[in-house]
Design an enzyme around this catalytic site. Structure first.
Site, short mmCIF file in Angstrom:
data_model
loop_
_atom_site.label_atom_id
_atom_site.label_comp_id
_atom_site.label_asym_id
_atom_site.label_seq_id
_atom_site.Cartn_x
_atom_site.Cartn_y
_atom_site.Cartn_z
N GLY A 204 0.82 -1.20 0.00
CA GLY A 204 0.00 0.00 0.00
C GLY A 204 0.85 1.25 0.00
CB THR B 24 0.39 3.99 -4.62
OG1 THR B 24 -0.89 3.63 -4.07
CG2 THR B 24 1.03 2.78 -5.29
CG ASN C 127 0.64 1.23 4.88
OD1 ASN C 127 0.26 1.89 5.85
ND2 ASN C 127 0.42 1.63 3.63
CE1 TYR D 64 -8.97 1.23 8.73
CE2 TYR D 64 -9.17 2.42 10.81
CZ TYR D 64 -8.41 2.05 9.71
OH TYR D 64 -7.12 2.45 9.59
#
Length: 247
Positions: free
Chosen positions: A7, A9, A80, A155
């Site tokens: 992750g 980017t 991540n 979450y």
């Protein structure tokens, strides 16, 4: 130091990949779009971009194999990659949604990415690290309040699960040469997961760059052997002073 950042980017992942690359590490960063990952990596010194869908076992195996080959091994994994509350409730900052209102497919998607994804990538990398004689795993988490706050299903549970996973990973890997630690920002952070247009005026947030100093330290010689720690990035300097004072 050869580091795989999932992750990588945008958000916290990009901030960590950038800090590591600037500090001299060789970085492979991943994203669900291989093209996007390559474009972002091209902006960082010596970095490479790799396509990875952390929900897909075959994608995980392929991406780790590619990263291992292109980097010449992986010394540290930064787990991540994740998705946030916006995927199930775009207005979660101002309109709380009861857990009974969360669609089952949205619940599964968040758990599959944020928890199962951590497991799949760590499993694939750890097998190689054990065979190589050592390595480091850093799992990215969030503040504990997020794990029991109203309106934060799924979450919160996904991140609580990743913390439990981290502790068990650390217990399983004790004295193997592979270390496991948890790193979190220490508060709400300005990333794509946060709908800033729905945030109360005047509220302050951390910047993703807060993750830079602790992740660079965790990749350094000074952090060799550091294991089963939970490091809050916003409090890193004080944590490090206290740790050095105990030694």
């Amino acid at each position: 130091m050869k580091v795989l950042v999932t992750g990588g980017t945008s958000g916290l992942g990009l901030a960590m990949a950038s800090a590591l690359a600037t500090a001299g590490a060789t970085v492979a960063l991943t994203g669900r779009s291989g093209r996007r990952a390559s474009e972002v990596a091209a902006e960082l010194p010596g970095a490479v971009g790799i396509e990875l869908d952390v929900q897909d076992e075959s994608s995980v195996a392929k991406a780790v194999d590619e990263a291992w080959s292109r980097l010449g091994g992986i010394d540290m994994l930064v787990n991540n990659a994740g998705i946030g509350m916006r995927t199930v409730n775009p207005r979660f900052m101002t309109h709380s949604q009861g857990f009974w209102e969360v669609p089952a497919d949205g619940f599964r998607a968040v758990i599959e990415t944020n928890l199962t994804g951590y497991f799949l990538v760590a499993r694939e990398v750890t097998l190689r690290m054990l065979a190589a004689g050592g390595g480091r795993v850093v799992n990215i988490s969030v503040s504990e309040s997020t794990m029991h706050r109203a309106g934060f299903v799924p979450y919160g549970p996904s991140r609580a699960g990743s913390e439990a996973l981290s502790r068990i990973m650390a217990a399983d890997l004790r004295d193997t040469g592979v270390t496991v630690n948890v790193l979190l920002p220490g508060g709400a952070t300005v990333t794509g997961m946060l709908p800033l247009d729905a945030v109360p005026e005047g509220r302050k947030f951390l910047e993703p760059e807060v993750m830079g100093p602790p992740i660079v330290w965790l990749a350094s010689d000074d952090a060799a052997g550091v294991h089963d720690e939970r490091i809050v990035a916003a409090e890193f300097e004080r944590w490090l002073r206290d740790r050095n004072g105990r030694r």
